[in-house]
Design an enzyme around this catalytic site. Structure first.
Site, PDB file in Angstrom:
ATOM      1  N   GLU A 172      36.808 -50.243  -0.249  1.00 21.49           N
ATOM      2  CA  GLU A 172      36.568 -50.523  -1.667  1.00 21.49           C
ATOM      3  C   GLU A 172      35.349 -51.409  -1.892  1.00 21.49           C
ATOM      4  O   GLU A 172      34.739 -51.380  -2.953  1.00 21.49           O
ATOM      5  CB  GLU A 172      37.810 -51.209  -2.278  1.00 21.49           C
ATOM      6  CG  GLU A 172      38.990 -50.266  -2.383  1.00 21.49           C
ATOM      7  CD  GLU A 172      40.322 -50.986  -2.616  1.00 21.49           C
ATOM      8  OE1 GLU A 172      40.322 -52.074  -3.219  1.00 21.49           O
ATOM      9  OE2 GLU A 172      41.358 -50.450  -2.180  1.00 21.49           O
TER      10      GLU A 172
ATOM     11  N   GLY B  35      40.913 -51.179   5.932  1.00 24.24           N
ATOM     12  CA  GLY B  35      41.149 -52.599   5.674  1.00 24.24           C
ATOM     13  C   GLY B  35      41.200 -53.303   7.013  1.00 24.24           C
ATOM     14  O   GLY B  35      40.645 -52.808   8.003  1.00 24.24           O
TER      15      GLY B  35
ATOM     16  N   HIS C 260      50.502 -46.476   6.934  1.00 24.58           N
ATOM     17  CA  HIS C 260      49.788 -46.642   5.653  1.00 24.58           C
ATOM     18  C   HIS C 260      50.246 -45.607   4.612  1.00 24.58           C
ATOM     19  O   HIS C 260      49.501 -45.263   3.698  1.00 24.58           O
ATOM     20  CB  HIS C 260      48.248 -46.532   5.825  1.00 24.58           C
ATOM     21  CG  HIS C 260      47.656 -47.719   6.507  1.00 24.58           C
ATOM     22  ND1 HIS C 260      46.674 -47.625   7.463  1.00 24.58           N
ATOM     23  CD2 HIS C 260      47.904 -49.044   6.369  1.00 24.58           C
ATOM     24  CE1 HIS C 260      46.349 -48.830   7.895  1.00 24.58           C
ATOM     25  NE2 HIS C 260      47.083 -49.707   7.250  1.00 24.58           N
TER      26      HIS C 260
ATOM     27  N   ASP D 189      36.442 -59.759  10.773  1.00 23.26           N
ATOM     28  CA  ASP D 189      36.254 -59.590   9.328  1.00 23.26           C
ATOM     29  C   ASP D 189      34.924 -58.872   9.058  1.00 23.26           C
ATOM     30  O   ASP D 189      33.868 -59.337   9.470  1.00 23.26           O
ATOM     31  CB  ASP D 189      36.250 -60.996   8.715  1.00 23.26           C
ATOM     32  CG  ASP D 189      36.282 -60.963   7.206  1.00 23.26           C
ATOM     33  OD1 ASP D 189      37.343 -61.233   6.640  1.00 23.26           O
ATOM     34  OD2 ASP D 189      35.234 -60.638   6.600  1.00 23.26           O
TER      35      ASP D 189
ATOM     36  N   GLU E 159      49.567 -50.640  -2.848  1.00 27.03           N
ATOM     37  CA  GLU E 159      50.847 -50.425  -2.166  1.00 27.03           C
ATOM     38  C   GLU E 159      51.980 -51.163  -2.887  1.00 27.03           C
ATOM     39  O   GLU E 159      53.110 -50.684  -2.943  1.00 27.03           O
ATOM     40  CB  GLU E 159      50.741 -50.901  -0.717  1.00 27.03           C
ATOM     41  CG  GLU E 159      49.858 -49.984   0.120  1.00 27.03           C
ATOM     42  CD  GLU E 159      49.141 -50.690   1.251  1.00 27.03           C
ATOM     43  OE1 GLU E 159      48.378 -51.646   0.957  1.00 27.03           O
ATOM     44  OE2 GLU E 159      49.324 -50.302   2.410  1.00 27.03           O
TER      45      GLU E 159
ATOM     46  N   ARG F  37      58.651 -53.173   1.714  1.00 26.69           N
ATOM     47  CA  ARG F  37      57.876 -52.322   2.607  1.00 26.69           C
ATOM     48  C   ARG F  37      58.578 -52.344   3.969  1.00 26.69           C
ATOM     49  O   ARG F  37      58.819 -53.411   4.532  1.00 26.69           O
ATOM     50  CB  ARG F  37      56.479 -52.894   2.746  1.00 26.69           C
ATOM     51  CG  ARG F  37      55.610 -52.082   3.647  1.00 26.69           C
ATOM     52  CD  ARG F  37      54.250 -52.712   3.750  1.00 26.69           C
ATOM     53  NE  ARG F  37      53.323 -51.758   4.305  1.00 26.69           N
ATOM     54  CZ  ARG F  37      52.018 -51.906   4.255  1.00 26.69           C
ATOM     55  NH1 ARG F  37      51.497 -52.954   3.678  1.00 26.69           N
ATOM     56  NH2 ARG F  37      51.220 -51.013   4.788  1.00 26.69           N
TER      57      ARG F  37
ATOM     58  N   ARG G  71      42.805 -54.649  16.360  1.00 27.02           N
ATOM     59  CA  ARG G  71      43.505 -53.612  17.136  1.00 27.02           C
ATOM     60  C   ARG G  71      42.503 -52.590  17.663  1.00 27.02           C
ATOM     61  O   ARG G  71      41.512 -52.284  16.999  1.00 27.02           O
ATOM     62  CB  ARG G  71      44.550 -52.917  16.269  1.00 27.02           C
ATOM     63  CG  ARG G  71      45.785 -53.749  16.042  1.00 27.02           C
ATOM     64  CD  ARG G  71      46.740 -53.089  15.068  1.00 27.02           C
ATOM     65  NE  ARG G  71      46.663 -53.688  13.749  1.00 27.02           N
ATOM     66  CZ  ARG G  71      47.156 -53.145  12.647  1.00 27.02           C
ATOM     67  NH1 ARG G  71      47.770 -51.982  12.701  1.00 27.02           N
ATOM     68  NH2 ARG G  71      47.050 -53.750  11.485  1.00 27.02           N
TER      69      ARG G  71
ATOM     70  N   ASN H  45      56.698 -57.640   1.001  1.00 27.16           N
ATOM     71  CA  ASN H  45      56.116 -57.099   2.225  1.00 27.16           C
ATOM     72  C   ASN H  45      56.193 -58.201   3.274  1.00 27.16           C
ATOM     73  O   ASN H  45      55.369 -59.118   3.288  1.00 27.16           O
ATOM     74  CB  ASN H  45      54.656 -56.705   1.920  1.00 27.16           C
ATOM     75  CG  ASN H  45      53.951 -56.120   3.117  1.00 27.16           C
ATOM     76  OD1 ASN H  45      54.493 -56.090   4.228  1.00 27.16           O
ATOM     77  ND2 ASN H  45      52.738 -55.660   2.906  1.00 27.16           N
TER      78      ASN H  45
END
Ligand code: AMP
Length: 411
Positions: free
Chosen positions: A343, A221, A192, A295, A391, A104, A252, A25
């Protein structure tokens, strides 16, 4: 167009005993990788190069999560970073033969609906899509070229983040712009997709009765989006033309009235590079928290008015999107959380599910605190679940399938 890859479900023959499959990736300044055996879900080695350039760092772990000392080597470009990763791989797993490399690729345009084996013609097509994803696509292509050079003759497979959404109905695929833009490819691609594909496969395995119905997946995430999946197919996604739309993210902005960009251009006289910097790197949780953090864990711990503002907005937008997606599908049978926040953050999950009793959503606080697989209360009409996403495994499965290794993990 290159032929799509099809998987079969059998034990791999012995000939694949020493075969390894590399999932790559390549981002703008990072390179994540995982090496898998011919079958099974556990990687033999995982790692990440960050800040590719003079300041680059490389962290590697073995299959049990123990750190591995990287081989000596430069991390100044994608090529040199990959060479350093390969040198470590050869030192640690000398018998392993890389049989295929999966990549990816952020943008597959309007045509790619499944992974494909890469050849020169495919690379040219990917390059034509760079104008749609200028911050990601060129780096994905560099990663493929670097892997082609490092593993001559080895099959390279591209896995697209847009592919899962390509069957969406026109009403979710288009903007209300002059139709020529749609023809030019200015569409709502959704991203995604590798994560949604994994969750769909996993849900089909563990909860097929739910996957046969109306499911909303919240991939929360550092990048965040949601997808409405009706009978296993994406019917709406919160991300649109670019990876900026929909939910607010770490840095973003998420959904934005286009008039705001006109204001920045006309009144503030900002140029496109400045606007891009604001929308991609200075907005979202970071911007809302007044620069405190992008974060979620840090924001939760901070417990300040600024951190509350960021978390409140994040939760509000998820709830709003959830209501819209339930409306699109005529109801909802399951809500699935995944991604680092989905998660791990019991706070965000609890807050999202508050006041959604009218949708049949009610969580069991004990199960939510334990991050159990099913966190809805026993009597709730809508099942709420946590399904960790993979992924890297979706990419590895495509790489395996490209050379004919039968799938045995529960895809
Ligand atoms: P990802 O991009 O999927 O790795 O997710 C990164 C995001 O997950 C960051 O915002 C992290 O702060 C957040 N995250 C990871 N662990 C936790 C946790 N225990 N509680 C809250 N947020 C978390």
């Amino acid at each position: 167009m290159t032929a799509e890859i099809v998987t079969t479900d059998m034990e791999a023959p012995d000939v694949w005993r020493d075969a390894g499959f590399l999932a790559l990736n390549a981002g703008s300044s990072s390179l994540k990788f995982a090496v898998f055996p011919a079958q099974g879900e556990t990687a033999l080695m995982t790692g990440q190069v960050d800040r590719i350039g003079p300041e680059g760092t490389l962290k590697i772990k073995d299959g049990e999560g123990r750190p591995i000392e990287p081989a000596a080597g430069a991390l100044t470009s994608h090529d040199t970073a990959l060479s350093t990763v390969i040198a470590t791989l050869k030192r640690e797993l000398p018998d392993l033969e890389i049989a295929a490399v999966g990549h990816r690729v952020v943008h597959g345009g309007i045509h790619y609906t499944a992974p494909v084996v890469v050849d020169e013609a495919a690379l040219e097509t990917f390059a034509t899509l760079s104008s749609f994803a200028p911050l990601h696509q060129p780096h994905n292509i560099s990663g493929i070229r670097a892997a082609m050079e490092a593993f001559p003759g080895v099959v390279q497979v591209a896995c697209f983040d847009t592919a899962f959404h390509r069957g969406q109905p026109l009403v979710n695929d288009t903007f209300a712009l002059p139709h020529r833009y749609y023809e030019q490819g200015v569409r709502r691609y959704g991203f995604h997709g590798l994560s949604y594909e994994y969750i769909t496969g996993e849900m089909t395995r563990i909860a097929p009765h739910l996957m046969a119905g109306r499911v909303v997946v919240a991939h929360l995430g550092n990048g965040a989006s949601m997808c409405a999946i009706y009978r296993g197919r994406s019917v709406a996604s919160s991300m649109g033309f670019s990876a900026l739309d929909g939910l607010p993210m770490g840095t973003r902005c998420g959904q934005l009235d286009p008039g705001v960009m006109l204001y920045m251009l006309d009144q503030e006289k900002l140029n496109t590079a400045q606007i891009r910097q604001i929308l991609y790197n200075e907005s979202g949780l970071l911007g809302l928290s007044g620069g405190l953090s992008n974060d979620m864990r840090t924001l939760e711990e901070a417990d300040t008015p600024e951190s509350h503002r960021a978390i409140d907005y994040f939760v509000f937008r998820i709830q709003r999107e959830l209501g819209a997606m339930a409306a699109v599908m005529g109801g909802i049978d399951a809500l699935v959380f995944c991604g680092g926040i989905g998660e791990n953050s019991r706070v965000v999950r609890r807050r999202v599910c508050e006041r959604l009793g009218w949708m049949g959503i009610e969580i069991d606080h004990g199960r939510n605190a334990e991050s159990a697989t099913v966190i809805s209360s026993e009597f709730a009409r809508t099942t709420v679940m946590i399904v960790p996403t993979r992924e890297d495994l979706v990419i590895a499965r495509a790489a395996r399938a490209s050379v004919g290794v039968p799938a045995k993990d529960p895809a």
